[in-house]
Design an enzyme around this catalytic site. Structure first.
Site, PDB file in Angstrom:
ATOM      1  N   CYS A   1       2.150   5.808   1.846  1.00 54.01           N
ATOM      2  CA  CYS A   1       3.587   5.759   1.523  1.00 54.01           C
ATOM      3  C   CYS A   1       4.429   5.901   2.788  1.00 54.01           C
ATOM      4  O   CYS A   1       5.476   5.255   2.924  1.00 54.01           O
ATOM      5  CB  CYS A   1       3.964   6.864   0.537  1.00 54.01           C
ATOM      6  SG  CYS A   1       3.055   6.784  -1.008  1.00 54.01           S
TER       7      CYS A   1
ATOM      8  N   ARG B   1       2.522   2.289  -7.251  1.00 53.70           N
ATOM      9  CA  ARG B   1       3.292   1.519  -6.276  1.00 53.70           C
ATOM     10  C   ARG B   1       3.774   0.260  -6.983  1.00 53.70           C
ATOM     11  O   ARG B   1       2.970  -0.635  -7.267  1.00 53.70           O
ATOM     12  CB  ARG B   1       2.363   1.061  -5.142  1.00 53.70           C
ATOM     13  CG  ARG B   1       2.287   1.956  -3.975  1.00 53.70           C
ATOM     14  CD  ARG B   1       1.381   1.373  -2.909  1.00 53.70           C
ATOM     15  NE  ARG B   1       0.416   2.367  -2.505  1.00 53.70           N
ATOM     16  CZ  ARG B   1       0.705   3.504  -1.908  1.00 53.70           C
ATOM     17  NH1 ARG B   1       1.952   3.803  -1.618  1.00 53.70           N
ATOM     18  NH2 ARG B   1      -0.234   4.349  -1.581  1.00 53.70           N
TER      19      ARG B   1
HETATM   20  C1  BEZ Z   1      -0.871   7.452   0.089  1.00 52.66           C
HETATM   21  O1  BEZ Z   1      -1.489   7.591   1.139  1.00 52.66           O
HETATM   22  O2  BEZ Z   1       0.287   7.070   0.087  1.00 52.66           O
HETATM   23  C2  BEZ Z   1      -1.569   7.746  -1.196  1.00 52.66           C
HETATM   24  C3  BEZ Z   1      -2.929   7.596  -1.262  1.00 52.66           C
HETATM   25  C4  BEZ Z   1      -3.572   7.897  -2.452  1.00 52.66           C
HETATM   26  C5  BEZ Z   1      -2.857   8.309  -3.559  1.00 52.66           C
HETATM   27  C6  BEZ Z   1      -1.484   8.431  -3.473  1.00 52.66           C
HETATM   28  C7  BEZ Z   1      -0.828   8.144  -2.292  1.00 52.66           C
END
Ligand code: BEZ
Length: 220
Positions: A48, A124
């Protein structure tokens, strides 16, 4: 606020949201503009963070396309603000777009952003909404794959071109393997239209592989 999940072609649902830039009414806030609402699983997560930096780096390109950005997650405003501060101090990018703090998950429920397997975080997703507040595209991504901002910009440019010139946009436009940066005419829907297409080919106005696959240069 539970109800039918919005689909492409629906009006973006009316809602009041709490953001890092204050309370806003959607979609009224962006009436007359394109906007991209993108949700992320959680603040202070690695993928993110790369996405936020990537969106911010293209912020002015979106603006040039009359397009606003707005993020969303099931976090509180103070968490978003702290994360923005971290990004600015550690990566040198000041996040300029608002982020919705959907602490209750109500907005995420209306937009269908909660995966049934995880009731605590948003998937997402990307909603592309046009100046008439109509949802034109919805994209979903898994947690382990960050979004491609080039593609989101390409979609905005493609939608704008399609609307301006009443045409359709080919794969990988403007670098399509068959017709380059040219655009596709809607399929002929009558014998009369087929004859018109043939006349347009003879005049050099359009080119066709066949009467149902015709293309031309963009006008501007
Ligand atoms: C992230 O790195 O943004 C992420 C990875 C796994 C689950 C949720 C967020």
């Amino acid at each position: 606020m539970e109800g039918k999940m919005p689909l492409i072609g629906d009006k973006f649902p009316e809602m009041e949201v709490n953001t890092t830039h204050g309370v806003k009414k959607l979609p009224a806030e962006f009436q007359g503009k394109w906007f991209i609402l993108f949700s992320h699983p959680a603040d202070f997560t690695p993928v993110c963070t790369t996405e936020f930096v990537a969106f911010q780096k293209r912020f002015s390109e979106f603006k040039e396309l009359n397009t606003e950005l707005i993020g969303l997650s099931i976090d509180q405003v103070f968490s978003h603000l702290k994360w923005e501060e971290w990004i600015e101090e550690n990566i040198g990018e000041k996040i300029e777009f608002p982020i919705i703090a959907d602490g209750t998950g109500d907005i995420a429920a209306v937009l269908g952003l909660i995966h049934p397997a995880s009731s605590t975080s948003t998937v997402r997703a990307v909603f592309i909404v046009d100046p008439m507040s109509t949802i034109r595209a919805i994209l979903y991504y898994p947690a382990e794959l960050g979004r491609n901002i080039d593609e989101i910009l390409r979609m905005i440019k493609g939608f704008q071109k399609a609307d301006e010139e009443s045409v359709a946009i080919p794969a990988n436009w403007p670098e399509n393997e068959l017709i380059g940066d040219r655009v596709i005419l809607p399929p002929a829907s009558s014998q009369k239209k087929i004859m018109e297409r043939k006349e347009q080919v003879e005049k050099g106005e359009i080119e066709c592989y066949d009467w149902w696959l015709c293309h031309r240069d963009v006008k501007k």
